[in-house]
Design an enzyme around this catalytic site. Structure first.
Site, PDB file in Angstrom:
ATOM      1  N   GLU A 150       0.820  -1.217   0.000  1.00 24.05           N
ATOM      2  CA  GLU A 150       0.000   0.000   0.000  1.00 24.05           C
ATOM      3  C   GLU A 150       0.859   1.276   0.000  1.00 24.05           C
ATOM      4  O   GLU A 150       0.876   2.044   0.975  1.00 24.05           O
ATOM      5  CB  GLU A 150      -0.972  -0.017   1.172  1.00 24.05           C
ATOM      6  N   GLU A 314      -6.579  -7.535  -1.109  1.00 27.45           N
ATOM      7  CA  GLU A 314      -7.190  -7.680   0.217  1.00 27.45           C
ATOM      8  C   GLU A 314      -8.675  -7.369   0.096  1.00 27.45           C
ATOM      9  O   GLU A 314      -9.051  -6.245  -0.237  1.00 27.45           O
ATOM     10  CB  GLU A 314      -6.533  -6.701   1.199  1.00 27.45           C
TER      11      GLU A 314
HETATM   12  C1  GAL Z   1      -4.461  -2.820   4.782  1.00 30.32           C
HETATM   13  C2  GAL Z   1      -3.062  -3.382   4.825  1.00 30.32           C
HETATM   14  C3  GAL Z   1      -2.994  -4.716   5.519  1.00 30.32           C
HETATM   15  C4  GAL Z   1      -3.746  -4.681   6.804  1.00 30.32           C
HETATM   16  C5  GAL Z   1      -5.141  -4.199   6.586  1.00 30.32           C
HETATM   17  C6  GAL Z   1      -5.900  -4.040   7.879  1.00 30.32           C
HETATM   18  O1  GAL Z   1      -4.447  -1.439   4.601  1.00 30.32           O
HETATM   19  O2  GAL Z   1      -2.535  -3.541   3.541  1.00 30.32           O
HETATM   20  O3  GAL Z   1      -1.633  -5.027   5.772  1.00 30.32           O
HETATM   21  O4  GAL Z   1      -3.069  -3.861   7.672  1.00 30.32           O
HETATM   22  O5  GAL Z   1      -5.134  -2.940   5.970  1.00 30.32           O
HETATM   23  O6  GAL Z   1      -5.435  -2.977   8.644  1.00 30.32           O
END
Ligand code: GAL
Length: 685
Positions: A150, A314
């Site tokens: 990110e 994700e």
């Molecule tokens: C995203 C990140 C993940 C995890 C998730 C929940 O922004 O890429 O590593 O942290 O949020 O916080």
């Protein structure tokens, strides 16, 4: 099987082997495969394990995990760990740290506390990336690489000393001399002239936090440039090692970043992280916002503009929250499926759930994955299994492109400008929200069109384009737009168009400067709408009342422009509020305000763009229609965002890809339910 090869749609998950006893890996992998998860992402925060002390490498942990993955038949995406430098590194080389605007360093304890410009950090990152690539790129189970994690998330501003040095280099390359810099930044105002490069810094702490706007514009471009270079440094290393067919990606998308450049220079495919449950976070919940999680379709459309077929690295699969921020409930039954299908409907061919098991330690103990702490069977695992089955059924849609005849034109200059110019931001935000909602409510699929990254032929695919407030306009962009309209396109501008150049200087020409010929419009006067009018002034368009919001340009026709609507209140009652100019075979419109949702709907309807599938499906407002097309087939995704059953009407018999049934007439859609219909791609639009 490979990933994102446009041959299948598949699901995956994010897994952290380092968080669990290796004795559970084998069982976890077997359980994943049993629910249809064929790919895992690993290692993106594992630097301290792979390089426990400077120059000492130990790849044993992820090596053993990859052995287990290979044995199980699981595919793996490996992340480079540069978002989380080890403690030894930041203690020994504090110059790698990022700082806030007052120069306070962000310290070890969270993540993303580094800066892109420290030569030391670049060097150390280069070494760990190369070592990882040497260790893992040849592994059979590895199918792709994620750069960092990110980029520009958490913080997208950088104020370290390395940043100032790099900013000076960036500016020297751009302007050559401080005299030119002074001109570009208008430093004659408020005695801001620079006499040497050493006096130039990244923006610093100032009264009212106000910094010269032209400087901030360059600063935003500089951040984007720094980030792109940092990613390219990693990508160039990875390229030397990745196997044929493996891809390089990163997950996003965040601010102050030209994502198109990032993708073009460094990535094969772009991935987005989709957390629609933010709409239900206690701190952010807005009862009046009827779009809620549906708003994520906007981000997905932005992602598609960068990568027409993309992945979700994700995807929300549980409640979200850190121990210090955000509190959101567990997705209700059906929501995980709805959000996954929302992603797929917009162009995702790979969807990876964040995360397999919920962490039992650390900042993210409340950011739940599919499984809770114990790993026991649960409702979300059952839902993941059903999603796995669903993706098999819709597998043939892989590679299909989103189909839209409406385009929302945008560019990074104007996005960056809207981020720093609070007047512009008000206008831009209002109209972007309004048009998105109008498209959603009239079931009109749309794309974002980044004008600097599209050919005339690509633009010509859209019957109607909205370029709502291109404050910054260049001759080249204006010429491209003239060509589009000449060839038959319909193009709509809103107020505040074309009054700045790329440095953010207001132009001395009559407005709308480069758009005068195309729009047949002369902007004679302008004003923010007085609070007396509550932000809305009405106008009359052939008997239809249209709302103009936030700001008004008063319009007179120039050349062949015709006044279509006039303001019906305020001291400028009777002045032009909308002008149409027939140009070549098309039409350009200049509208004097920002758009409300109702106004945007009026435009969509009058320009013949609304409800392109109205003769196929009748849908309630709470359902979204998204369309992907491939070969001679179109796939219509209907997504019900409400927690109540809905009725949809099918005018003729359609194949439901999920049930395998032919359906016609009134059909029921369960709460958070979805349907996917296949029809012949006969250019219905
Ligand atoms: C995203 C990140 C993940 C995890 C998730 C929940 O922004 O890429 O590593 O942290 O949020 O916080």
């Amino acid at each position: 099987m490979k990933l994102l090869d446009e041959k299948q749609i598949s699901i995956g998950t994010c897994y952290y082997p380092e968080h669990w006893n290796p004795s559970v890996w084998e069982q976890d992998l077997a359980r994943m495969l049993a629910v249809g998860i064929k790919t895992v992402r690993i290692a993106e925060f594992g630097w301290c394990l792979m390089e426990p002390a400077e120059g000492e490498f130990d790849f044993s942990l992820f090596d053993s995990f990859l052995d287990a993955a290979e044995k199980a038949g699981m595919q793996v995406i490996v992340g480079t760990p540069t978002a989380t430098p080890p403690a030894w590194l930041t203690e020994k080389y504090p110059e790698v740290l990022n700082a806030d605007v007052q120069g306070n360093l962000y310290r070890h304890g969270a993540r993303r506390h580094y800066n892109y410009n420290s030569p030391k950090y670049q060097k150390l990152c280069g070494i760990i990336v190369e070592k990882m690539a040497q260790a893992y790129a040849g592994r059979n189970c590895v199918v792709g690489w994620q750069i960092d994690n990110e980029l520009n998330c958490e913080v997208d501003e950088f104020y370290s000393e390395s940043d100032t040095l790099a900013f000076r280099r960036f500016l020297k390359e751009k302007y050559g001399s401080v005299e030119k810099l002074n001109q570009a930044w208008g430093t004659v105002v408020w005695s801001q002239n620079y006499s040497s490069w050493d006096e130039v810094f990244v923006p610093r702490f100032t009264i009212h936090n106000t910094v010269n706007p032209h400087e901030v514009m360059d600063y935003k471009r500089f951040i984007s440039d720094s980030c792109c270079r940092f990613a390219k440094m990693q990508s160039d290393i990875l390229r030397k090692y990745v196997k044929d067919g493996d891809f390089i990606t990163t997950n996003g998308m965040f601010g102050n970043l030209d994502n198109h450049r990032l993708r073009e220079e460094s990535l094969d495919v772009y991935m987005y992280d989709s957390y629609p449950n933010f709409a239900y976070c206690l701190e952010q919940y807005d009862e009046k916002d009827h779009m809620k999680d549906r708003r994520w379709s906007r981000n997905l459309a932005q992602t598609r503009a960068v990568s027409p077929v993309f992945g979700i690295m994700e995807q929300q699969s549980g409640a979200n929250g850190w121990n210090t921020r955000m509190m959101a409930p567990t997705p209700e039954p059906g929501q995980m499926t709805l959000w996954t299908m929302q992603s797929i409907a917009h162009g995702a061919d790979y969807v990876s759930f964040f995360r397999w098991r919920t962490a039992t330690v650390g900042t993210e103990i409340y950011w739940h994955g599919i499984l809770d702490y114990s790993g026991r069977e649960n409702r979300r695992l059952a839902e993941a299994r059903a999603i796995g089955e669903m993706t098999e059924k819709i597998g043939r849609i892989a590679g299909a492109r989103y189909k839209a005849k409406v385009g929302i034109v945008t560019d990074y200059d104007n996005q960056f400008d809207a981020g720093l110019d609070k007047w512009h931001e008000l206008v831009e935000r209002q109209s972007q929200k309004a048009l998105f909602e109008a498209c959603q409510c009239t079931h009109t699929p749309f794309d974002y069109c980044y004008i600097d990254h599209m050919s005339p032929e690509e633009l010509a695919k859209y019957e109607v384009l909205f370029y709502m407030h291109p404050v910054i306009m260049t001759r080249e962009r204006a010429e491209l737009l003239e060509e589009y309209v000449k060839q038959g396109g319909k193009l709509v501008f809103g107020c505040r168009s074309a009054y700045k150049d790329r440095n953010g200087h207001c132009v001395e020409e009559k407005l709308p400067c480069f758009l005068q010929t195309l729009t047949g419009t002369d902007v004679t006067e302008y004003s923010m709408i007085s609070p007396k009018y509550n932000g809305i002034v009405k106008a009359d368009w052939d008997g239809t009342v249209v709302e103009t919001a936030v700001f008004n340009d008063l319009l007179s026709p120039a050349g062949k422009g015709e006044v279509l609507a006039r303001y019906s209140e305020n001291y400028y009652q009777g002045e032009g509020a909308l002008i149409r100019n027939r140009y070549g075979s098309g039409e350009a419109y200049y509208f004097g305000g920002a758009f409300t949702r109702d106004t945007a709907e009026v435009f969509l309807k009058k320009l013949g763009a609304a409800e392109p599938y109205g003769n196929v499906l009748t849908l309630p407002q709470c359902c979204e229609l998204a369309v992907r097309a491939k070969g001679d087939k179109e796939y219509l995704f209907v997504l019900n965002y409400s927690d109540e059953q809905q009725e949809i009407g099918l005018q003729s018999a359609l194949d439901n890809v999920l049930t395998g049934q032919k359906e016609q007439g009134m059909m029921k859609l369960e709460p958070y339910g979805i349907a996917v219909y296949e029809l012949k791609n006969k250019g219905l639009l």
